[in-house]
Design a protein around this motif. Sequence first.
Motif, PDB file in Angstrom:
ATOM      1  N   SER A  98      70.803  56.411  43.832  1.00 44.22           N
ATOM      2  CA  SER A  98      72.244  56.300  43.735  1.00 44.22           C
ATOM      3  C   SER A  98      72.871  55.262  44.373  1.00 44.22           C
ATOM      4  CB  SER A  98      72.419  57.703  44.855  1.00 44.22           C
ATOM      5  OG  SER A  98      73.609  57.567  45.093  1.00 44.22           O
ATOM      6  N   PRO A  99      74.141  54.856  44.034  1.00 42.55           N
ATOM      7  CA  PRO A  99      74.662  53.687  44.538  1.00 42.55           C
ATOM      8  C   PRO A  99      75.108  53.713  45.873  1.00 42.55           C
ATOM      9  CG  PRO A  99      76.041  54.901  42.729  1.00 42.55           C
ATOM     10  CD  PRO A  99      74.645  55.445  42.632  1.00 42.55           C
ATOM     11  N   SER A 100      75.039  55.233  46.194  1.00 41.20           N
ATOM     12  CA  SER A 100      75.684  55.471  47.708  1.00 41.20           C
ATOM     13  C   SER A 100      74.287  55.528  48.453  1.00 41.20           C
ATOM     14  CB  SER A 100      76.425  56.807  47.653  1.00 41.20           C
ATOM     15  OG  SER A 100      77.535  56.855  47.006  1.00 41.20           O
ATOM     16  N   CYS A 101      73.450  56.359  48.052  1.00 42.08           N
ATOM     17  CA  CYS A 101      72.192  56.823  48.943  1.00 42.08           C
ATOM     18  C   CYS A 101      70.906  56.336  48.512  1.00 42.08           C
ATOM     19  CB  CYS A 101      72.312  58.513  48.963  1.00 42.08           C
ATOM     20  SG  CYS A 101      73.785  59.235  49.317  1.00 42.08           S
ATOM     21  N   GLY A 102      70.664  55.484  47.490  1.00 38.41           N
ATOM     22  CA  GLY A 102      69.532  54.806  47.072  1.00 38.41           C
ATOM     23  C   GLY A 102      68.964  54.008  48.228  1.00 38.41           C
ATOM     24  N   SER A 103      67.566  54.086  48.779  1.00 36.71           N
ATOM     25  CA  SER A 103      67.172  53.478  49.775  1.00 36.71           C
ATOM     26  C   SER A 103      66.238  52.368  49.480  1.00 36.71           C
ATOM     27  CB  SER A 103      66.595  54.396  51.087  1.00 36.71           C
ATOM     28  OG  SER A 103      65.538  55.215  50.565  1.00 36.71           O
ATOM     29  N   LYS A 104      65.625  52.419  48.262  1.00 41.80           N
ATOM     30  CA  LYS A 104      64.574  51.473  47.783  1.00 41.80           C
ATOM     31  C   LYS A 104      64.849  50.964  46.247  1.00 41.80           C
ATOM     32  CE  LYS A 104      61.002  53.478  50.416  1.00 41.80           C
ATOM     33  NZ  LYS A 104      60.440  54.925  50.466  1.00 41.80           N
ATOM     34  N   LYS A 105      65.257  51.805  45.439  1.00 39.03           N
ATOM     35  CA  LYS A 105      65.945  51.385  44.084  1.00 39.03           C
ATOM     36  C   LYS A 105      67.379  51.777  43.912  1.00 39.03           C
ATOM     37  CE  LYS A 105      61.526  50.156  42.789  1.00 39.03           C
ATOM     38  NZ  LYS A 105      61.145  48.451  42.135  1.00 39.03           N
ATOM     39  N   ILE A 106      67.872  50.853  43.094  1.00 43.92           N
ATOM     40  CA  ILE A 106      68.989  51.539  42.375  1.00 43.92           C
ATOM     41  C   ILE A 106      69.047  50.895  41.135  1.00 43.92           C
ATOM     42  CG2 ILE A 106      70.491  51.351  44.748  1.00 43.92           C
ATOM     43  CD1 ILE A 106      71.351  48.583  44.095  1.00 43.92           C
ATOM     44  N   TYR A 107      70.127  51.372  40.344  1.00 45.57           N
ATOM     45  CA  TYR A 107      70.221  50.908  38.896  1.00 45.57           C
ATOM     46  C   TYR A 107      70.894  49.530  38.916  1.00 45.57           C
ATOM     47  CZ  TYR A 107      68.757  55.431  37.649  1.00 45.57           C
ATOM     48  OH  TYR A 107      67.963  56.551  37.295  1.00 45.57           O
ATOM     49  N   ASP A 108      70.521  48.720  38.036  1.00 41.52           N
ATOM     50  CA  ASP A 108      70.856  47.294  38.102  1.00 41.52           C
ATOM     51  C   ASP A 108      72.636  47.096  37.740  1.00 41.52           C
ATOM     52  OD1 ASP A 108      70.778  47.795  35.292  1.00 41.52           O
ATOM     53  OD2 ASP A 108      69.607  45.935  34.680  1.00 41.52           O
ATOM     54  N   GLY A 109      73.140  47.790  37.470  1.00 39.94           N
ATOM     55  CA  GLY A 109      74.601  47.668  37.014  1.00 39.94           C
ATOM     56  C   GLY A 109      74.819  47.522  35.529  1.00 39.94           C
ATOM     57  N   THR A 110      73.926  47.479  34.738  1.00 39.76           N
ATOM     58  CA  THR A 110      74.295  47.561  33.137  1.00 39.76           C
ATOM     59  C   THR A 110      74.446  48.782  32.542  1.00 39.76           C
ATOM     60  OG1 THR A 110      71.628  47.381  32.676  1.00 39.76           O
ATOM     61  CG2 THR A 110      72.720  45.469  33.019  1.00 39.76           C
ATOM     62  N   ARG A 112      72.031  50.885  31.728  1.00 45.25           N
ATOM     63  CA  ARG A 112      70.976  51.135  30.962  1.00 45.25           C
ATOM     64  C   ARG A 112      69.743  51.770  31.184  1.00 45.25           C
ATOM     65  NH1 ARG A 112      72.036  45.197  28.653  1.00 45.25           N
ATOM     66  NH2 ARG A 112      73.835  45.637  27.136  1.00 45.25           N
ATOM     67  N   GLY A 113      69.776  52.159  32.510  1.00 43.98           N
ATOM     68  CA  GLY A 113      68.653  52.611  33.282  1.00 43.98           C
ATOM     69  C   GLY A 113      67.826  51.890  33.639  1.00 43.98           C
ATOM     70  N   LYS A 114      67.822  50.782  34.088  1.00 39.34           N
ATOM     71  CA  LYS A 114      66.944  49.759  34.602  1.00 39.34           C
ATOM     72  C   LYS A 114      67.213  49.735  36.037  1.00 39.34           C
ATOM     73  CE  LYS A 114      64.949  45.250  34.236  1.00 39.34           C
ATOM     74  NZ  LYS A 114      65.489  44.035  34.892  1.00 39.34           N
ATOM     75  N   LEU A 115      66.043  50.031  36.885  1.00 39.17           N
ATOM     76  CA  LEU A 115      65.915  49.951  38.393  1.00 39.17           C
ATOM     77  C   LEU A 115      65.512  48.755  38.899  1.00 39.17           C
ATOM     78  CD1 LEU A 115      64.178  53.422  38.906  1.00 39.17           C
ATOM     79  CD2 LEU A 115      66.659  52.876  39.285  1.00 39.17           C
ATOM     80  N   ILE A 116      66.042  48.395  40.014  1.00 38.04           N
ATOM     81  CA  ILE A 116      65.928  47.176  40.713  1.00 38.04           C
ATOM     82  C   ILE A 116      65.761  47.365  42.092  1.00 38.04           C
ATOM     83  CG2 ILE A 116      67.081  45.752  39.023  1.00 38.04           C
ATOM     84  CD1 ILE A 116      69.495  45.551  41.097  1.00 38.04           C
ATOM     85  N   ASN A 117      65.013  46.553  42.867  1.00 38.69           N
ATOM     86  CA  ASN A 117      65.083  46.890  44.244  1.00 38.69           C
ATOM     87  C   ASN A 117      66.627  46.704  44.921  1.00 38.69           C
ATOM     88  OD1 ASN A 117      62.245  47.189  44.464  1.00 38.69           O
ATOM     89  ND2 ASN A 117      62.059  44.866  44.680  1.00 38.69           N
ATOM     90  N   GLY A 118      66.935  47.600  45.818  1.00 40.00           N
ATOM     91  CA  GLY A 118      68.344  47.521  46.410  1.00 40.00           C
ATOM     92  C   GLY A 118      68.515  48.890  47.030  1.00 40.00           C
ATOM     93  N   ARG A 119      69.805  48.896  47.770  1.00 40.59           N
ATOM     94  CA  ARG A 119      70.145  50.034  48.574  1.00 40.59           C
ATOM     95  C   ARG A 119      71.624  50.159  48.416  1.00 40.59           C
ATOM     96  NH1 ARG A 119      67.463  47.342  53.091  1.00 40.59           N
ATOM     97  NH2 ARG A 119      65.369  48.667  53.398  1.00 40.59           N
ATOM     98  N   GLY A 120      72.036  51.682  48.378  1.00 45.31           N
ATOM     99  CA  GLY A 120      73.585  51.934  48.153  1.00 45.31           C
ATOM    100  C   GLY A 120      74.006  51.813  49.375  1.00 45.31           C
ATOM    101  N   PHE A 121      75.329  51.951  49.247  1.00 43.62           N
ATOM    102  CA  PHE A 121      76.248  51.747  50.226  1.00 43.62           C
ATOM    103  C   PHE A 121      75.818  52.347  51.536  1.00 43.62           C
ATOM    104  CE2 PHE A 121      78.263  49.019  47.219  1.00 43.62           C
ATOM    105  CZ  PHE A 121      79.306  48.439  47.767  1.00 43.62           C
ATOM    106  N   THR A 122      75.636  53.798  51.358  1.00 44.71           N
ATOM    107  CA  THR A 122      75.524  54.556  52.447  1.00 44.71           C
ATOM    108  C   THR A 122      74.330  54.599  52.991  1.00 44.71           C
ATOM    109  OG1 THR A 122      76.934  56.320  51.660  1.00 44.71           O
ATOM    110  CG2 THR A 122      75.522  57.124  53.262  1.00 44.71           C
ATOM    111  N   ALA A 123      73.212  54.451  52.314  1.00 44.27           N
ATOM    112  CA  ALA A 123      71.712  54.001  52.884  1.00 44.27           C
ATOM    113  C   ALA A 123      71.810  52.586  53.828  1.00 44.27           C
ATOM    114  CB  ALA A 123      70.872  53.899  51.647  1.00 44.27           C
ATOM    115  N   LYS A 124      72.487  51.631  53.221  1.00 50.90           N
ATOM    116  CA  LYS A 124      72.677  50.277  53.960  1.00 50.90           C
ATOM    117  C   LYS A 124      73.517  50.676  55.190  1.00 50.90           C
ATOM    118  CE  LYS A 124      73.970  45.734  53.271  1.00 50.90           C
ATOM    119  NZ  LYS A 124      75.268  44.729  52.823  1.00 50.90           N
TER     120      LYS A 124
END
Length: 145
Positions: A98-110, A112-124
């Motif tokens: 999730s763009p809020s809750c993702g703690s390891k992977k988030i979608y890349d912004g396109t 298109r369902g592609k995951l990248i390493n990253g954190r959502g705003f709340t997790a961060k």
Amino acid sequence: MENLLISACLCGENCRYDGKNNLIVQIDELRKKYNLIIVCPEILGGLSTPRVPAEIIGGKVINKIGKDVTYEFELGAKKSLELAKKYNCKIALLKDKSPSCGSKKIYDGTHRGKLINGRGFTAKILLENNIKIYGEENVNELLKN
């Protein structure tokens, strides 16, 4: 009983962008072990359900029709942190990807369902405040402790 901050969708609340939920099978076991502090950062930030899906790109949250919803995601993250502090939550169980809750992977912004390493705003923000994050795939770790 220890308090656990938890994503509302994992508890069965229909608050996802598409109006559905992500109910986890272990919810009853978690309720026996923890006092659940239920949050949906996106709702806390003022977004509706259902809503246009959004993804993080370039540090901003942009929905699928191009609207910048960063403010709502930041506000929801801050309100979630306030609740975590109010209830002295040291751990959180959040919705992966999730763009809020993702703690390891988030979608890349396109969108298109592609995951990248990253954190959502709340997790961060929770991690920055020393709250340990678990994704739903790690829920059994919470039940062992």
